[in-house]
Design an enzyme around this catalytic site. Sequence first.
Site: not given
Length: 282
Positions: A113-116
Site C-alpha cells: 500500500s506504500s503507507c508504511g
Amino acid sequence: MGRVTERRKVLRIRDEQVSSRPDTLVAEEPLEIRLNGKPLAITMRTPGDDFALAAGFLVSEGVLGATEELQSIVYCAGATPDGSNTYNVVDVRTAPGVVIPDITLERNVYTTSSCGLCGKASLDAVRTTTRFAIDDTPPVRIEPSLLASLPDRLREAQRVFDRTGGLHAAALFSEAGELLDIREDVGRHNAVDKLVGRALQNGGLPLSRAILLVSGRASFELAQKAVMAGIPVLAAVSAPSSLAVDLAAETGLTLVGFLRGPNMNVYAGEHRIALRAAAAQG
C-alpha cells in the site's frame, strides 16, 4: 503485450478554444502475485516487466536473494470465470529447499500500500530480514556534479513518459555515472521492484556499487527496497520521509533528496559524497 498505454477521448481547452481529441494515457491494472500457488499481494502497476516486478517484490520481502532460489515465474491461466488469461496474475515458484520467511498480513499490507508501518516496527522488520548489509568496500564515492547530472539523464531515457506524462521512473547508475537500467511504472515502488527483479534474474544481487535514482519523493518503502537489494545510494528528485531518513541512518544508506540541478540535500551517509574539504567544513 501493447498494454503500457491506452487511448481515451478528452475535451481539450486551449485559449478558450474547445476541441475533442484522443489522448494517450498510461495504463494501470492490478497485478496479483502468488507465491508457490498461494495469493500473497496485489499491486496496481503499468503492465510490462511483470515477472521482474514479482521477483523484485520478493527480494524486498526477504523471500529471494539469489537467482538459483527462483525456480519459475508464470502467468496464471484461468484467472477469470471463463478461463481466459488476464495476464494480471503471476505465480512465483521458489526452488526446492528455499525457506519462506513468515510474511504476515501486516507486513504484506504495508509493503503493497506504500503507507508504511510506524516507527521502530518498520526499522526492525528491514534490519532482521535483509540479506545484504550495505557493504561497499571501499565505499562508493560520488561527486556532487555527477549526482546533479543524473535526473536529466533519467528524464531523457523515459520513453513512455514522453507519450503520457503520467509515469514515475527508477534507474540504476554505476558509481561512474553509467546508466545500467531504467524502468517506468505508475508506482515508484513498482519501478524499483522491476529494476531489482531484473538484477536478481541476471545474477546481479547485491547491487553494492550502484546508485538508485527515483522520480518524485523517497518514501520509507523505497529506502527499504534499496537496503534489501544492497544498494548503497538512493537519490530522489523530491523530499524523503522522516522514516526513510531514519532507515538510511540505521542501515548506512546514503540518502539524497531534492536533487535538482546542482542543488541537493544529503540526509544520511554523507561519507559517500566527495565534497571538497573546505566545503565540507563550512
